[in-house]
Design a protein around this motif. Structure first.
Motif, mmCIF file in Angstrom:
data_model
loop_
_atom_site.group_PDB
_atom_site.id
_atom_site.type_symbol
_atom_site.label_atom_id
_atom_site.label_comp_id
_atom_site.label_asym_id
_atom_site.label_seq_id
_atom_site.Cartn_x
_atom_site.Cartn_y
_atom_site.Cartn_z
ATOM 1 N N ARG A 1 -6.915 -1.333 4.214
ATOM 2 C CA ARG A 1 -7.684 -2.422 4.155
ATOM 3 C C ARG A 1 -7.934 -3.280 2.891
ATOM 4 O O ARG A 1 -8.179 -2.510 2.117
ATOM 5 C CB ARG A 1 -9.090 -1.666 4.628
ATOM 6 C CG ARG A 1 -9.045 -0.991 5.803
ATOM 7 C CD ARG A 1 -10.402 -0.649 6.227
ATOM 8 N NE ARG A 1 -10.528 0.441 7.365
ATOM 9 C CZ ARG A 1 -10.873 1.460 7.222
ATOM 10 N NH1 ARG A 1 -11.516 2.100 6.281
ATOM 11 N NH2 ARG A 1 -11.033 2.102 8.371
ATOM 12 N N GLY A 2 -7.939 -4.537 3.025
ATOM 13 C CA GLY A 2 -8.256 -5.271 1.645
ATOM 14 C C GLY A 2 -6.799 -5.954 0.995
ATOM 15 O O GLY A 2 -6.845 -6.640 0.402
ATOM 16 N N ARG A 3 -6.025 -4.880 1.318
ATOM 17 C CA ARG A 3 -4.688 -5.215 0.267
ATOM 18 C C ARG A 3 -3.607 -5.547 1.306
ATOM 19 O O ARG A 3 -2.891 -6.621 0.878
ATOM 20 C CB ARG A 3 -4.197 -4.042 -0.359
ATOM 21 C CG ARG A 3 -5.270 -3.235 -1.474
ATOM 22 C CD ARG A 3 -4.404 -2.029 -2.141
ATOM 23 N NE ARG A 3 -3.526 -2.642 -3.018
ATOM 24 C CZ ARG A 3 -2.532 -1.815 -3.857
ATOM 25 N NH1 ARG A 3 -2.964 -0.251 -3.762
ATOM 26 N NH2 ARG A 3 -1.814 -2.142 -4.561
ATOM 27 N N THR A 4 -3.222 -4.913 2.559
ATOM 28 C CA THR A 4 -2.308 -5.623 3.476
ATOM 29 C C THR A 4 -3.049 -6.371 4.466
ATOM 30 O O THR A 4 -2.566 -7.276 4.951
ATOM 31 C CB THR A 4 -1.526 -4.383 3.965
ATOM 32 O OG1 THR A 4 -0.697 -3.512 2.896
ATOM 33 C CG2 THR A 4 -0.548 -4.924 4.898
ATOM 34 N N GLN B 1 -20.445 -8.001 -5.999
ATOM 35 C CA GLN B 1 -19.866 -7.529 -4.777
ATOM 36 C C GLN B 1 -18.374 -7.979 -4.854
ATOM 37 O O GLN B 1 -17.357 -7.363 -4.312
ATOM 38 C CB GLN B 1 -20.646 -8.230 -3.414
ATOM 39 C CG GLN B 1 -21.825 -7.560 -3.486
ATOM 40 C CD GLN B 1 -22.591 -7.994 -2.039
ATOM 41 O OE1 GLN B 1 -22.135 -8.034 -1.034
ATOM 42 N NE2 GLN B 1 -23.912 -8.828 -2.155
ATOM 43 N N ILE B 2 -18.002 -9.271 -5.201
ATOM 44 C CA ILE B 2 -16.535 -9.788 -5.271
ATOM 45 C C ILE B 2 -16.023 -8.891 -6.396
ATOM 46 O O ILE B 2 -14.646 -8.490 -6.097
ATOM 47 C CB ILE B 2 -16.835 -11.094 -5.690
ATOM 48 C CG1 ILE B 2 -17.145 -11.721 -4.723
ATOM 49 C CG2 ILE B 2 -15.136 -11.648 -5.701
ATOM 50 C CD1 ILE B 2 -17.126 -13.508 -4.972
ATOM 51 N N ALA B 3 -16.651 -8.336 -7.438
ATOM 52 C CA ALA B 3 -15.969 -7.814 -8.466
ATOM 53 C C ALA B 3 -15.380 -6.201 -7.796
ATOM 54 O O ALA B 3 -14.506 -5.832 -8.290
ATOM 55 C CB ALA B 3 -16.619 -7.348 -9.546
ATOM 56 N N GLU B 4 -16.315 -5.709 -7.091
ATOM 57 C CA GLU B 4 -15.776 -4.383 -6.479
ATOM 58 C C GLU B 4 -14.649 -4.666 -5.544
ATOM 59 O O GLU B 4 -13.671 -3.533 -5.738
ATOM 60 C CB GLU B 4 -17.057 -3.941 -5.469
ATOM 61 C CG GLU B 4 -18.180 -3.444 -6.356
ATOM 62 C CD GLU B 4 -19.265 -3.100 -5.385
ATOM 63 O OE1 GLU B 4 -19.255 -3.320 -3.864
ATOM 64 O OE2 GLU B 4 -20.411 -2.142 -5.765
ATOM 65 N N ALA B 5 -14.424 -5.491 -4.855
ATOM 66 C CA ALA B 5 -13.105 -5.555 -4.358
ATOM 67 C C ALA B 5 -12.148 -6.044 -5.091
ATOM 68 O O ALA B 5 -10.818 -5.582 -4.746
ATOM 69 C CB ALA B 5 -13.483 -7.035 -3.262
ATOM 70 N N VAL B 6 -12.345 -6.703 -6.207
ATOM 71 C CA VAL B 6 -11.043 -6.955 -7.233
ATOM 72 C C VAL B 6 -10.654 -5.588 -7.869
ATOM 73 O O VAL B 6 -9.444 -5.385 -7.928
ATOM 74 C CB VAL B 6 -11.634 -8.225 -8.190
ATOM 75 C CG1 VAL B 6 -10.674 -8.136 -9.338
ATOM 76 C CG2 VAL B 6 -11.757 -9.602 -7.418
ATOM 77 N N ALA B 7 -11.856 -4.862 -8.287
ATOM 78 C CA ALA B 7 -11.350 -3.621 -8.954
ATOM 79 C C ALA B 7 -10.861 -2.531 -8.153
ATOM 80 O O ALA B 7 -9.842 -1.969 -8.528
ATOM 81 C CB ALA B 7 -12.726 -3.117 -9.744
ATOM 82 N N ARG B 8 -11.326 -2.566 -6.697
ATOM 83 C CA ARG B 8 -10.453 -1.666 -5.881
ATOM 84 C C ARG B 8 -9.123 -1.918 -5.512
ATOM 85 O O ARG B 8 -8.386 -1.002 -5.419
ATOM 86 C CB ARG B 8 -11.532 -1.403 -4.539
ATOM 87 C CG ARG B 8 -11.027 -0.568 -3.676
ATOM 88 C CD ARG B 8 -11.719 -0.669 -2.325
ATOM 89 N NE ARG B 8 -11.479 0.485 -1.479
ATOM 90 C CZ ARG B 8 -11.699 1.865 -1.416
ATOM 91 N NH1 ARG B 8 -12.421 2.186 -2.629
ATOM 92 N NH2 ARG B 8 -11.141 2.624 -0.615
ATOM 93 N N HIS B 9 -8.880 -3.268 -5.288
ATOM 94 C CA HIS B 9 -7.583 -3.560 -4.739
ATOM 95 C C HIS B 9 -6.509 -4.245 -5.770
ATOM 96 O O HIS B 9 -5.424 -3.901 -5.279
ATOM 97 C CB HIS B 9 -7.880 -4.822 -3.495
ATOM 98 C CG HIS B 9 -8.716 -4.169 -2.472
ATOM 99 N ND1 HIS B 9 -8.503 -3.277 -1.816
ATOM 100 C CD2 HIS B 9 -9.748 -4.822 -2.171
ATOM 101 C CE1 HIS B 9 -9.386 -3.103 -0.930
ATOM 102 N NE2 HIS B 9 -10.337 -4.007 -0.658
ATOM 103 N N ALA C 1 -5.264 -10.042 -2.103
ATOM 104 C CA ALA C 1 -4.029 -10.593 -1.795
ATOM 105 C C ALA C 1 -3.351 -10.046 -0.371
ATOM 106 O O ALA C 1 -2.378 -9.819 -0.618
ATOM 107 C CB ALA C 1 -2.970 -10.737 -2.609
ATOM 108 N N PRO C 2 -4.246 -10.072 0.542
ATOM 109 C CA PRO C 2 -3.567 -9.498 1.868
ATOM 110 C C PRO C 2 -2.535 -10.444 2.472
ATOM 111 O O PRO C 2 -2.446 -11.321 2.454
ATOM 112 C CB PRO C 2 -4.723 -9.454 2.942
ATOM 113 C CG PRO C 2 -5.490 -10.658 2.179
ATOM 114 C CD PRO C 2 -5.177 -10.639 0.876
ATOM 115 N N ALA D 1 0.777 -1.154 0.193
ATOM 116 C CA ALA D 1 0.099 0.036 0.203
ATOM 117 C C ALA D 1 1.147 1.138 -0.113
ATOM 118 O O ALA D 1 1.890 1.236 0.531
ATOM 119 C CB ALA D 1 -0.938 -0.029 1.226
ATOM 120 N N VAL D 2 0.410 2.259 -0.634
ATOM 121 C CA VAL D 2 1.235 3.519 -0.771
ATOM 122 C C VAL D 2 1.183 4.080 0.619
ATOM 123 O O VAL D 2 0.434 4.013 1.444
ATOM 124 C CB VAL D 2 0.355 4.662 -1.445
ATOM 125 C CG1 VAL D 2 1.094 5.762 -1.523
ATOM 126 C CG2 VAL D 2 0.223 4.064 -2.907
#
Length: 352
Positions: free
Chosen positions: A101-104, A125-133, A185-186, A6-7
């Protein structure tokens, strides 16, 4: 899976803890005053490690980790330090936390049906998480959604992704939650009662799914549960919480065989012995105090048959016992004696 830091984080060497919690405290505002519900929590989580958190309802298990993620809302006051992969989370703004959140760090919540949006299709709902992270778009998102659903054991993904949460069973909804948690991929997955209200067969499948995912990705796992046998089977280390504090922490096998805190001893005594003769269970009398600072001494003293006056007057702190296992710490003025020879009172763990 490839992890993208994460940045704003500082990537640390694998020899350093992935997560370092120091003096974590949580208090909620109520009627002009604040009620403390978690205090003095110190814990390190290593890369790829599995740590179990156990205790009765109201002991602060879930609240502690919601505080780590910054998900408690404005009425909560979180103090202390939480360093995740080199980034300080306590006091961080929403923009910084959203990149973590969601990445780390990701979380599987207790009730998947309540956590999922009932009027949106599961695949969306899964797609939203994929696109965001992951930053994917178009067909790449759909392909990743199907891959994640397949990875968590949901068959016929092209049809199932178009369905709504109410069309899934409890176990399948939990698999959807796990797919969403894994979308970024946390490095650290917090599994908060992931097997609650599931039958033992589905429970075993969910536990095995988490294990397989951890082996494949190398992520660390915090496994929160009331089930001490399950936590002992899943975890490398176990933390026992009582009244908002960690009262004992030890390698799982050692804690199951030789508990030193009287509360841990009571929890194990309340478990049925599946391999031995039928016996009357020994419940821990009383209940968790509503206020963790209701007494200046040990919060467990009112329920402890071995409590002395010192227990009621002075709060014990986590410490290593003289001559004991270096990885076992206990917050007790006069801890239980370790078993002699073969672990006395050892109870078989139920294999997941």
């Amino acid at each position: 899976m490839v992890f993208e830091p994460a940045v704003g984080t500082v990537v640390m060497a694998d020899t350093e803890p992935l997560l370092r919690v120091r003096n974590l405290g949580v208090a909620f505002a109520a009627k002009g005053s604040r009620t403390s519900v978690v205090a003095d929590v110190d814990l390190d989580i290593g890369h790829g490690e599995t740590v179990g958190i156990v205790g009765e309802s109201g002991c602060g298990k879930s609240v502690s980790w919601l505080a780590v993620l910054g998900l408690l809302g404005r009425s909560a006051r979180v103090t202390g330090e939480v360093w995740l992969d080199g980034m300080q989370l306590v006091g961080a703004d929403d923009a910084a936390l959203s990149k973590v959140r969601g990445r780390t760090i990701a979380m599987i919540f207790q009730d998947p049906l309540a956590a999922l949006n009932p009027v949106r299709r599961v695949g969306v709902q899964i797609a939203e998480a994929v696109a965001r992270h992951r930053g994917l778009e178009g067909g790449s998102v759909e392909a990743e959604v199907e891959r994640l659903m397949d990875a968590v054991g949901i068959a016929d993904t092209k049809r199932r992704k178009r369905q709504f949460p109410h069309e899934f069973s409890g176990g399948m909804n939990q698999r959807v939650m796990i797919a969403m948690a894994l979308a970024g991929a946390p490095k650290l997955l917090i599994a908060d009662e992931p097997t609650t209200a599931l039958d033992v067969t589905i429970q075993a499948q969910i536990v095995e799914l988490i294990r397989e995912t951890q082996t494949r990705t190398g992520m660390a796992v915090v496994f929160i549960s009331h089930d001490l046998n399950l936590v002992g089977e899943m975890s490398e280390r176990v933390c026992v919480m009582y009244a908002g504090r960690i009262v004992e922490i030890a390698p799982a096998a050692l804690l199951m065989q030789a508990p030193r805190h009287r509360y841990t001893e009571g929890l194990l005594a309340a478990l049925p012995d599946l391999a031995g003769s039928v016996r009357r269970l020994a419940p821990v009398p009383g209940s968790v105090p509503r206020r963790i600072d209701a007494t200046p001494g040990c919060a467990f003293a009112p329920r402890c048959a071995a409590a002395l006056e010192a227990c009621r007057q002075t709060r014990p702190h986590l410490h290593r016992l003289p001559g004991g296992e270096t990885q076992q710490r206990v917050a007790c003025h006069h801890p239980a004696l370790p078993p002699i020879g073969q672990a006395a009172g050892m109870r078989p763990m139920v294999s997941a």
